[in-house]
Design a protein around this motif. Sequence first.
Motif, mmCIF file in Angstrom:
data_model
loop_
_atom_site.group_PDB
_atom_site.id
_atom_site.type_symbol
_atom_site.label_atom_id
_atom_site.label_comp_id
_atom_site.label_asym_id
_atom_site.label_seq_id
_atom_site.Cartn_x
_atom_site.Cartn_y
_atom_site.Cartn_z
ATOM 1 N N HIS A 93 51.148 -25.826 -30.117
ATOM 2 C CA HIS A 93 50.747 -24.952 -29.010
ATOM 3 C C HIS A 93 49.360 -25.335 -28.491
ATOM 4 O O HIS A 93 49.156 -25.490 -27.282
ATOM 5 C CB HIS A 93 50.760 -23.483 -29.447
ATOM 6 C CG HIS A 93 49.974 -22.593 -28.541
ATOM 7 N ND1 HIS A 93 48.724 -22.120 -28.873
ATOM 8 C CD2 HIS A 93 50.223 -22.149 -27.289
ATOM 9 C CE1 HIS A 93 48.254 -21.406 -27.860
ATOM 10 N NE2 HIS A 93 49.149 -21.403 -26.897
ATOM 11 N N ARG A 97 48.334 -26.595 -24.801
ATOM 12 C CA ARG A 97 47.433 -25.720 -24.059
ATOM 13 C C ARG A 97 46.220 -26.504 -23.559
ATOM 14 O O ARG A 97 45.788 -26.339 -22.424
ATOM 15 C CB ARG A 97 47.014 -24.564 -24.978
ATOM 16 C CG ARG A 97 46.244 -23.490 -24.277
ATOM 17 C CD ARG A 97 45.959 -22.320 -25.208
ATOM 18 N NE ARG A 97 44.868 -21.551 -24.681
ATOM 19 C CZ ARG A 97 45.004 -20.488 -23.889
ATOM 20 N NH1 ARG A 97 46.178 -20.039 -23.583
ATOM 21 N NH2 ARG A 97 43.947 -19.857 -23.432
ATOM 22 N N CYS A 377 46.103 -15.859 -20.919
ATOM 23 C CA CYS A 377 46.784 -16.479 -19.787
ATOM 24 C C CYS A 377 46.007 -17.667 -19.224
ATOM 25 O O CYS A 377 44.830 -17.554 -18.895
ATOM 26 C CB CYS A 377 46.951 -15.427 -18.691
ATOM 27 S SG CYS A 377 47.677 -16.095 -17.191
HETATM 28 C C1 HEM Z 1 48.581 -11.446 -12.114
HETATM 29 C C2 HEM Z 1 49.103 -12.544 -12.609
HETATM 30 C C3 HEM Z 1 49.308 -12.825 -14.076
HETATM 31 C C4 HEM Z 1 49.353 -11.962 -15.143
HETATM 32 C C5 HEM Z 1 49.235 -10.450 -15.125
HETATM 33 C C6 HEM Z 1 49.555 -12.778 -16.336
HETATM 34 C C7 HEM Z 1 49.611 -12.262 -17.623
HETATM 35 C C8 HEM Z 1 49.771 -13.034 -18.765
HETATM 36 C C9 HEM Z 1 49.797 -12.502 -20.111
HETATM 37 C C10 HEM Z 1 49.644 -11.030 -20.492
HETATM 38 C C11 HEM Z 1 49.978 -13.542 -20.960
HETATM 39 C C12 HEM Z 1 50.117 -13.474 -22.490
HETATM 40 C C13 HEM Z 1 48.742 -13.524 -23.133
HETATM 41 C C14 HEM Z 1 48.729 -13.234 -24.615
HETATM 42 O O1 HEM Z 1 49.766 -13.332 -25.280
HETATM 43 O O2 HEM Z 1 47.655 -12.898 -25.121
HETATM 44 C C15 HEM Z 1 50.070 -14.748 -20.154
HETATM 45 C C16 HEM Z 1 50.248 -16.014 -20.662
HETATM 46 C C17 HEM Z 1 50.403 -17.154 -19.870
HETATM 47 N N1 HEM Z 1 50.283 -17.215 -18.500
HETATM 48 FE FE1 HEM Z 1 49.879 -15.696 -17.240
HETATM 49 N N2 HEM Z 1 49.637 -14.094 -15.966
HETATM 50 C C18 HEM Z 1 49.482 -14.181 -14.608
HETATM 51 C C19 HEM Z 1 49.462 -15.334 -13.834
HETATM 52 C C20 HEM Z 1 49.642 -16.604 -14.334
HETATM 53 C C21 HEM Z 1 49.519 -17.810 -13.549
HETATM 54 C C22 HEM Z 1 49.114 -17.906 -12.070
HETATM 55 C C23 HEM Z 1 49.826 -18.850 -14.379
HETATM 56 C C24 HEM Z 1 49.815 -20.296 -13.938
HETATM 57 C C25 HEM Z 1 49.834 -21.294 -14.691
HETATM 58 C C26 HEM Z 1 50.120 -18.301 -15.697
HETATM 59 C C27 HEM Z 1 50.479 -19.023 -16.823
HETATM 60 C C28 HEM Z 1 50.511 -18.521 -18.112
HETATM 61 C C29 HEM Z 1 50.763 -19.341 -19.300
HETATM 62 C C30 HEM Z 1 51.077 -20.835 -19.331
HETATM 63 C C31 HEM Z 1 50.676 -18.482 -20.410
HETATM 64 C C32 HEM Z 1 50.863 -18.855 -21.885
HETATM 65 C C33 HEM Z 1 49.517 -19.128 -22.554
HETATM 66 C C34 HEM Z 1 49.639 -19.484 -24.021
HETATM 67 O O3 HEM Z 1 50.612 -19.080 -24.668
HETATM 68 O O4 HEM Z 1 48.728 -20.179 -24.548
HETATM 69 N N3 HEM Z 1 49.995 -16.933 -15.621
HETATM 70 N N4 HEM Z 1 49.921 -14.407 -18.815
#
Ligand code: HEM
Length: 444
Positions: A93, A97, A377
């Motif tokens: 991961h 990342r 995120c």
């Molecule tokens: C308002 C918009 C968004 C919200 C509310 C949101 C919310 C979240 C949340 C709650 C998580 C999980 C975090 C955790 O487990 O601690 C997450 C993970 C993730 N988000 Fe977003 N997100 C948004 C927009 C985006 C955008 C624009 C991208 C573009 C790439 C994105 C890509 C990802 C990725 C790749 C993960 C996984 C990270 C990991 O597991 O290391 N998200 N997001």
Amino acid sequence: MSLPPGPRTPGPVNLARFVHRPLDALLDWHARYGDVFSVRLTGFGVGVYVADPDEIKRLFTGDQSDLLAGQANAILSPILGPRSVLVLDGAEHLRQRKLLLPPFHGDHLAAMRGLIADAAAREFAGWTPGRRLVVRDRMRALTFDVIARVVFGVGDPARIERLRHALVRVIDGSSVALLGPLRTDLGPWSPGGRFRARMEAADALLHEEIALRRAAPDLDERGDVLSLLLRARDEEGRPMSDGEVRDELMTMLAAGHETTATALAFAVELLWRDPAALERVRERIAGDGGDAILDSVAKETLRLRPVIDAAQRTLTAPRTVGGHELPAGIRVYPGIALVQRRPNLYPEPDAFRPERFLDGRAPAYGWLPFGGGIRRCIGAALAQMELVEVLRIAIPALDLRLVRDAPDPVVLRGITVVPRHGVPVEVTRVRSAAHGRAPAVSAG
Ligand code: HEM
């Protein structure tokens, strides 16, 4: 070991209530059972929700080896693929990342601001008086445009549109994927068969993009996600396979557009249902350009309407959470929606106050729409910037009538919290500021 208190109602009842009104259900359980409570949700087993910022901090920081987020996200792997950063854990991961982070920070991100403003200006130019629109649908097209640009760089608009169409079909059919048993392919007319066909169509387009880019003469100079992935090498100098690249592309495209579009729809609903607040925001934008107030509006929207109601972690060893010793295997949910309504952190927590974050600060572990720790995120800064830049154009420009008299009910769709009807509006007037504002940078 004893599980924390929680509703005694059967799993199907809890699940139905949660899907129907996810935020109300969580807030009600929190009020009844306290900061750490357990809920049985059919299909997901027993989950333990945590609403205390200090407990959440302990979950998000420190050694993560006993807390798996990828495993908890495994439900998404039929769409994202088994090598997506969202479903991996541990060293794998972190490796993925690290590869994906750079395009979402610093100069790369700053370069997106003008592009977002351009895309928004193009979109709103079509919002003419008398037109009826579903805000979430229109914002989905806009945010897909933006994320496709981050992922692929400058691309052929017709190809991007084809890809968008294919992915929307996969995502809209994804409740089938999430439900497991229904995913079995029982022929082209079965839900599983339809899902597979849609998936194959989207995959074919993604693989086409990968093959084209591998052969591109300027691959080494490009800063988009796809080019970075294709240039990446592991410790032994091996490149990523096409399958790995496909999974990350799918992850960015899927995670990166719907969420932001939903947040924009919620922002419109909250602002245009509160004319006095909307007017105050307009005055501030007219006064100083609105950087601070727009940032605050975006934060307040994500506080009251977090698109993802909770993060998820699966315990691989027993762990004490909020005084309860929880067994290995149980799922713990840092309750994003719950900490964000704590009255000690937010006076009148249920009220929409667009000025609440004007000083730019949010309480530590009390504002978590993007989760936290090593799983926070990847697109948080991009999403926040999209909210600000799109609203910067929409708020001064548009008079809208919300078509529905009552607030759009907040429901669960897939794993996200959405306005059930997508916030339908009618454009009543377009103010002169609307189309006069030239985007800062051309889309070029
Ligand atoms: C308002 C918009 C968004 C919200 C509310 C949101 C919310 C979240 C949340 C709650 C998580 C999980 C975090 C955790 O487990 O601690 C997450 C993970 C993730 N988000 Fe977003 N997100 C948004 C927009 C985006 C955008 C624009 C991208 C573009 C790439 C994105 C890509 C990802 C990725 C790749 C993960 C996984 C990270 C990991 O597991 O290391 N998200 N997001």
